[in-house]
Design a protein around this motif. Structure first.
Motif, PDB file in Angstrom:
ATOM      1  N   ALA A 145      -6.124   3.442   3.915  1.00 14.66           N
ATOM      2  CA  ALA A 145      -6.856   2.177   3.979  1.00 14.66           C
ATOM      3  C   ALA A 145      -7.678   2.081   5.261  1.00 14.66           C
ATOM      4  CB  ALA A 145      -5.880   1.004   3.886  1.00 14.66           C
ATOM      5  N   ALA A 146      -7.143   2.624   6.353  1.00  7.78           N
ATOM      6  CA  ALA A 146      -7.884   2.600   7.614  1.00  7.78           C
ATOM      7  C   ALA A 146      -9.157   3.432   7.524  1.00  7.78           C
ATOM      8  CB  ALA A 146      -6.989   3.110   8.753  1.00  7.78           C
ATOM      9  N   VAL A 147      -9.080   4.562   6.822  1.00  2.33           N
ATOM     10  CA  VAL A 147     -10.276   5.383   6.626  1.00  2.33           C
ATOM     11  C   VAL A 147     -11.305   4.621   5.792  1.00  2.33           C
ATOM     12  CG1 VAL A 147     -11.177   7.510   5.613  1.00  2.33           C
ATOM     13  CG2 VAL A 147      -9.018   7.550   6.877  1.00  2.33           C
ATOM     14  N   VAL A 148     -10.843   3.967   4.727  1.00  2.00           N
ATOM     15  CA  VAL A 148     -11.751   3.169   3.899  1.00  2.00           C
ATOM     16  C   VAL A 148     -12.398   2.070   4.735  1.00  2.00           C
ATOM     17  CG1 VAL A 148     -11.894   1.596   1.927  1.00  2.00           C
ATOM     18  CG2 VAL A 148     -10.513   3.673   1.764  1.00  2.00           C
ATOM     19  N   GLY A 184     -12.242   2.677  -3.481  1.00  2.00           N
ATOM     20  CA  GLY A 184     -11.041   2.868  -2.682  1.00  2.00           C
ATOM     21  C   GLY A 184     -10.281   1.575  -2.478  1.00  2.00           C
ATOM     22  N   ARG A 185     -10.997   0.498  -2.204  1.00  5.88           N
ATOM     23  CA  ARG A 185     -10.318  -0.775  -1.981  1.00  5.88           C
ATOM     24  C   ARG A 185      -9.683  -1.300  -3.265  1.00  5.88           C
ATOM     25  NH1 ARG A 185     -14.292  -3.757   2.462  1.00  5.88           N
ATOM     26  NH2 ARG A 185     -13.171  -2.907   4.272  1.00  5.88           N
ATOM     27  N   ARG A 186     -10.344  -1.097  -4.376  1.00  2.00           N
ATOM     28  CA  ARG A 186      -9.749  -1.543  -5.634  1.00  2.00           C
ATOM     29  C   ARG A 186      -8.476  -0.757  -5.930  1.00  2.00           C
ATOM     30  NH1 ARG A 186     -13.056  -3.018 -11.017  1.00  2.00           N
ATOM     31  NH2 ARG A 186     -13.693  -4.625  -9.531  1.00  2.00           N
ATOM     32  N   ALA A 187      -8.490   0.543  -5.678  1.00  2.29           N
ATOM     33  CA  ALA A 187      -7.294   1.357  -5.911  1.00  2.29           C
ATOM     34  C   ALA A 187      -6.167   0.971  -4.968  1.00  2.29           C
ATOM     35  CB  ALA A 187      -7.640   2.836  -5.760  1.00  2.29           C
ATOM     36  N   LEU A 188      -6.497   0.722  -3.710  1.00  4.57           N
ATOM     37  CA  LEU A 188      -5.472   0.368  -2.721  1.00  4.57           C
ATOM     38  C   LEU A 188      -4.862  -1.001  -2.996  1.00  4.57           C
ATOM     39  CD1 LEU A 188      -7.309   1.758   0.402  1.00  4.57           C
ATOM     40  CD2 LEU A 188      -5.040   2.476  -0.357  1.00  4.57           C
ATOM     41  N   ALA A 189      -5.591  -1.864  -3.688  1.00  5.40           N
ATOM     42  CA  ALA A 189      -5.041  -3.183  -4.013  1.00  5.40           C
ATOM     43  C   ALA A 189      -3.808  -3.063  -4.902  1.00  5.40           C
ATOM     44  CB  ALA A 189      -6.107  -4.036  -4.701  1.00  5.40           C
ATOM     45  N   ASP A 190      -3.741  -2.014  -5.716  1.00  8.02           N
ATOM     46  CA  ASP A 190      -2.571  -1.823  -6.570  1.00  8.02           C
ATOM     47  C   ASP A 190      -1.324  -1.559  -5.732  1.00  8.02           C
ATOM     48  OD1 ASP A 190      -4.196  -2.151  -8.757  1.00  8.02           O
ATOM     49  OD2 ASP A 190      -4.432   0.004  -9.145  1.00  8.02           O
ATOM     50  N   ILE A 191      -1.484  -0.750  -4.674  1.00  8.20           N
ATOM     51  CA  ILE A 191      -0.338  -0.493  -3.797  1.00  8.20           C
ATOM     52  C   ILE A 191       0.070  -1.776  -3.084  1.00  8.20           C
ATOM     53  CG2 ILE A 191       0.456   0.727  -1.740  1.00  8.20           C
ATOM     54  CD1 ILE A 191      -1.139   3.087  -2.512  1.00  8.20           C
ATOM     55  N   ALA A 192      -0.890  -2.557  -2.639  1.00  8.69           N
ATOM     56  CA  ALA A 192      -0.585  -3.798  -1.921  1.00  8.69           C
ATOM     57  C   ALA A 192       0.238  -4.737  -2.792  1.00  8.69           C
ATOM     58  CB  ALA A 192      -1.884  -4.474  -1.477  1.00  8.69           C
TER      59      ALA A 192
END
Length: 371
Positions: A159-162, A319-327
């Motif tokens: 997420a930091a890279v994104v 990337g942000r949409r994919a990371l939202a699933d982990i959140a």
């Protein structure tokens, strides 16, 4: 005697042609070798932004050596010789002829800022791909003592890279990657199936405990039948109706779970063998769901970053949409384990000066050991 091919008979088709960013790097280096003062117009990149060690060494030499006098530079190769000598310390395969070739392939030296922006975009893609691969490696590393905590830390690094790419290339609204997301990995885990059956049987035997695990969702279970039966149990509990194997079976029939040849007796037998506690099995199921979500997120972002057709804007949006699933799963995991420590975020490397990155995902949080 076997025929020994001459050098010009080598099968050049086996050599992978360089990517477009390689040619962009050549154009940028050629511009800077021809007109070193154009380095003042280049920003956002460093030596490690280049895709090859030779190009990185050349850019480092160009950036660190004193600029030559323009008039003298136009008359001799003294400064180019110094650049080569310095770069050879890091990349021994460089030659003077390659430096002259770089100058020749540069279309317009005044386009150096545009070339630098393209190099920065290529570097962003490689950083994102590397971070996604690290997350996937962590998910599959069975030797880790705290796999959930480690996976969440890698998700935060991703997420930091994104975030950093978003600061460099602000995303445009509604621009998503054109690359199809890979399908979720098919579940084939005997242990998971057995534990989910124990969860369903134990919840059927102790329905009063269902309300304590509201953080577990049907999609957290690996099999459609198990997900449907958990939905049956939570629906019956919410309606405050009697719960036992027979009432759950009837609810399952009403939901169409027996439409595909599933034997009622098989469901009854599954629900008649409780063991342990509902919370224990529910937490185990949620842990598996979190790790599966982390894997799918890593594979999605890996697919996006591996497609050169995607722009940095699209990589950020996808990337942000994919990371939202982990959140989303992380939040439920914290409710399940009762862990809400202070925010922690591993810093991502950056080469462009600017304001601190924004946060695109929750920070990694330590978790207690699974029962």
């Amino acid at each position: 005697m076997p025929h020994t091919p001459e050098p010009d008979e080598d099968d050049l088709d086996t050599i992978t042609p360089p990517q477009p960013v390689f040619h962009v790097e050549q154009a940028l280096l050629g511009a800077l070798l021809l007109d070193p003062h154009r380095l003042d117009d280049v920003n956002g990149i460093a030596a490690d932004s280049f895709s090859t060690a030779a190009h990185a060494a050349l850019y480092a030499a160009i950036s660190t050596l004193p600029r030559p006098d323009p008039a003298e530079h136009a008359k001799n190769t003294t400064w180019l010789d110094r650049v080569l000598a310095t770069a050879l310390e890091e990349a021994r395969g460089l030659t003077a002829s390659y430096l002259h070739a770089l100058v020749q392939v540069c279309p317009w030296p005044r386009h150096a800022p545009a070339y630098a922006r393209m190099v920065e975009a290529g570097h962003a893609r490689r950083r994102l791909l590397t971070a996604a691969e690290r997350l996937l490696h962590t998910v599959h590393d069975a030797s880790l003592p705290n796999p959930v905590q480690t996976a969440l830390a890698e998700a935060d690094a991703l997420a930091a890279v994104v975030d950093d790419i978003a600061n460099r290339f602000p995303p445009r609204s509604g621009v998503l990657p054109r690359t199809p997301a890979p399908p979720p990995t098919a579940a084939d885990d005997t242990e998971a199936v057995e534990e989910e059956q124990l969860l369903l049987a134990t919840a059927t035997a102790r329905p009063d405990d269902i309300d304590a695990v509201r953080w577990l969702l049907p999609d957290d279970l690996t099999l459609p039948l198990h997900a449907g039966l958990w939905q049956c149990l939570t629906n019956l509990a919410r309606r405050d109706e009697p719960i036992d194997p027979v009432t759950v079976l009837w609810e399952a029939q009403q939901r169409g779970l027996l439409d595909h040849g599933r034997e009622p007796g098989e469901v009854l037998r599954m629900l008649a063998e409780p063991a342990g506690s509902v919370e224990h099995w529910a937490e185990r199921a949620l842990r598996r769901s979190l790790m599966a979500t982390a894997e799918h997120t890593g594979r999605r972002i890996e697919a996006y970053a591996g497609d050169p057709a995607n722009t940095p804007f699209q990589l950020v949006a996808g990337g942000r949409r994919a990371l939202a699933d982990i959140a989303a799963v992380r939040t439920r995991w914290q409710h399940a384990t009762g862990t809400t420590p202070p925010q922690q975020r591993r810093a991502a490397p950056a080469t462009r000066a600017g304001p601190p990155t924004t946060t695109a995902a929750h920070a990694a949080r330590p978790t207690r050991a699974t029962r």
